[in-house]
Design a protein around this motif. Structure first.
Motif, PDB file in Angstrom:
ATOM      1  N   SER A  70       0.827  -1.211   0.000  1.00  0.00           N
ATOM      2  CA  SER A  70       0.000   0.000   0.000  1.00  0.00           C
ATOM      3  C   SER A  70       0.857   1.255   0.000  1.00  0.00           C
ATOM      4  O   SER A  70       0.525   2.251  -0.664  1.00  0.00           O
ATOM      5  CB  SER A  70      -0.934   0.002   1.216  1.00  0.00           C
ATOM      6  OG  SER A  70      -0.181  -0.061   2.422  1.00  0.00           O
ATOM      7  N   LYS A  73       2.900   1.428  -3.476  1.00  0.00           N
ATOM      8  CA  LYS A  73       2.041   1.827  -4.605  1.00  0.00           C
ATOM      9  C   LYS A  73       1.978   3.351  -4.735  1.00  0.00           C
ATOM     10  O   LYS A  73       2.062   3.904  -5.828  1.00  0.00           O
ATOM     11  CB  LYS A  73       0.631   1.256  -4.409  1.00  0.00           C
ATOM     12  CG  LYS A  73      -0.297   1.504  -5.591  1.00  0.00           C
ATOM     13  CD  LYS A  73      -1.699   1.019  -5.307  1.00  0.00           C
ATOM     14  CE  LYS A  73      -1.776  -0.485  -5.309  1.00  0.00           C
ATOM     15  NZ  LYS A  73      -3.157  -0.989  -5.184  1.00  0.00           N
ATOM     16  N   VAL A  74       1.857   4.033  -3.621  1.00  0.00           N
ATOM     17  CA  VAL A  74       1.760   5.497  -3.626  1.00  0.00           C
ATOM     18  C   VAL A  74       3.112   6.133  -3.928  1.00  0.00           C
ATOM     19  O   VAL A  74       3.219   7.020  -4.774  1.00  0.00           O
ATOM     20  CB  VAL A  74       1.225   6.016  -2.269  1.00  0.00           C
ATOM     21  CG1 VAL A  74       1.224   7.521  -2.216  1.00  0.00           C
ATOM     22  CG2 VAL A  74      -0.167   5.468  -2.000  1.00  0.00           C
ATOM     23  N   TYR A  75       4.153   5.685  -3.254  1.00  0.00           N
ATOM     24  CA  TYR A  75       5.466   6.315  -3.378  1.00  0.00           C
ATOM     25  C   TYR A  75       6.145   6.019  -4.708  1.00  0.00           C
ATOM     26  O   TYR A  75       6.782   6.896  -5.292  1.00  0.00           O
ATOM     27  CB  TYR A  75       6.367   5.915  -2.203  1.00  0.00           C
ATOM     28  CG  TYR A  75       6.048   6.715  -0.968  1.00  0.00           C
ATOM     29  CD1 TYR A  75       6.828   7.797  -0.579  1.00  0.00           C
ATOM     30  CD2 TYR A  75       4.936   6.421  -0.193  1.00  0.00           C
ATOM     31  CE1 TYR A  75       6.521   8.555   0.537  1.00  0.00           C
ATOM     32  CE2 TYR A  75       4.613   7.161   0.930  1.00  0.00           C
ATOM     33  CZ  TYR A  75       5.412   8.234   1.291  1.00  0.00           C
ATOM     34  OH  TYR A  75       5.092   8.990   2.398  1.00  0.00           O
ATOM     35  N   LYS A  78       4.835   8.320  -7.657  1.00  0.00           N
ATOM     36  CA  LYS A  78       4.982   9.773  -7.578  1.00  0.00           C
ATOM     37  C   LYS A  78       6.420  10.247  -7.322  1.00  0.00           C
ATOM     38  O   LYS A  78       6.769  11.362  -7.662  1.00  0.00           O
ATOM     39  CB  LYS A  78       4.075  10.298  -6.466  1.00  0.00           C
ATOM     40  CG  LYS A  78       3.980  11.797  -6.378  1.00  0.00           C
ATOM     41  CD  LYS A  78       2.953  12.232  -5.359  1.00  0.00           C
ATOM     42  CE  LYS A  78       2.851  13.740  -5.320  1.00  0.00           C
ATOM     43  NZ  LYS A  78       1.877  14.220  -4.360  1.00  0.00           N
ATOM     44  N   ILE A 129       1.077   7.236   3.854  1.00  0.00           N
ATOM     45  CA  ILE A 129       0.200   7.391   2.683  1.00  0.00           C
ATOM     46  C   ILE A 129      -0.353   8.806   2.617  1.00  0.00           C
ATOM     47  O   ILE A 129      -0.380   9.427   1.562  1.00  0.00           O
ATOM     48  CB  ILE A 129      -0.912   6.314   2.699  1.00  0.00           C
ATOM     49  CG1 ILE A 129      -0.286   4.941   2.436  1.00  0.00           C
ATOM     50  CG2 ILE A 129      -1.986   6.642   1.665  1.00  0.00           C
ATOM     51  CD1 ILE A 129      -1.217   3.773   2.656  1.00  0.00           C
ATOM     52  N   LYS A 133       0.438  12.282  -0.294  1.00  0.00           N
ATOM     53  CA  LYS A 133      -0.580  13.027  -1.061  1.00  0.00           C
ATOM     54  C   LYS A 133      -0.274  14.490  -0.993  1.00  0.00           C
ATOM     55  O   LYS A 133      -0.489  15.272  -1.788  1.00  0.00           O
ATOM     56  CB  LYS A 133      -1.966  12.726  -0.492  1.00  0.00           C
ATOM     57  CG  LYS A 133      -2.359  11.285  -0.689  1.00  0.00           C
ATOM     58  CD  LYS A 133      -3.693  11.000  -0.072  1.00  0.00           C
ATOM     59  CE  LYS A 133      -4.045   9.511  -0.218  1.00  0.00           C
ATOM     60  NZ  LYS A 133      -5.310   9.188   0.384  1.00  0.00           N
TER      61      LYS A 133
END
Length: 133
Positions: A70, A73-75, A78, A129, A133
């Motif tokens: 999880s 996936k975000v890091y 971006k 997470i 953002k």
């Protein structure tokens, strides 16, 4: 011969299982300058984890949270992510540039290295997470 075939089969299955395993943050292996160049080329920002070898919370984050799918996936989409030991190699110089004095310190920067935000202390899955953002 039968044992050799069995050992080979088990080895292949372990490799397959390892590749299927969840993917956490993919940290860039190179210099700070190389990470900036890669970020510029890929149109990404930088995420820098400043840590030390003796920092307990740093070790917890590295083992427990940076490895989570999880978070990865975000890091990974971006950022160009970089781990910098603030006491080795170019680490002290780069840490000084950002005013790092406590560990862990997480720095979010643009592709040129300009600091966008700095967060001190251990962060859990949800916090990481949200920070991304």
């Amino acid at each position: 011969m039968q044992n050799l075939k069995l050992a080979l089969f088990i080895g292949v299955m372990m490799l397959i299982a390892n590749n299927i395993q969840a993917q956490g943050i993919e940290f860039f292996h190179g210099t700070f300058a190389e990470a900036k160049a890669k970020a510029q080329k890929e149109g990404k920002q930088l995420f820098i984890d400043f840590h030390t070898s003796w920092c307990g919370p740093c070790k917890v984050m590295a083992k427990k949270y940076f490895t989570l799918e999880s978070v990865g996936k975000v890091y990974n989409t971006k950022y160009i992510c970089l781990k910098i030991d603030a006491e080795k190699g170019e680490g002290p110089e780069v840490a000084k540039q950002y005013g790092v004095k406590v560990y862990p310190t997480l720095v979010f920067a643009d592709a040129n290295g300009k600091q966008l935000s700095l967060v001190k202390g251990m962060q859990n899955e949800q916090q990481l997470i949200e920070l991304a953002k």
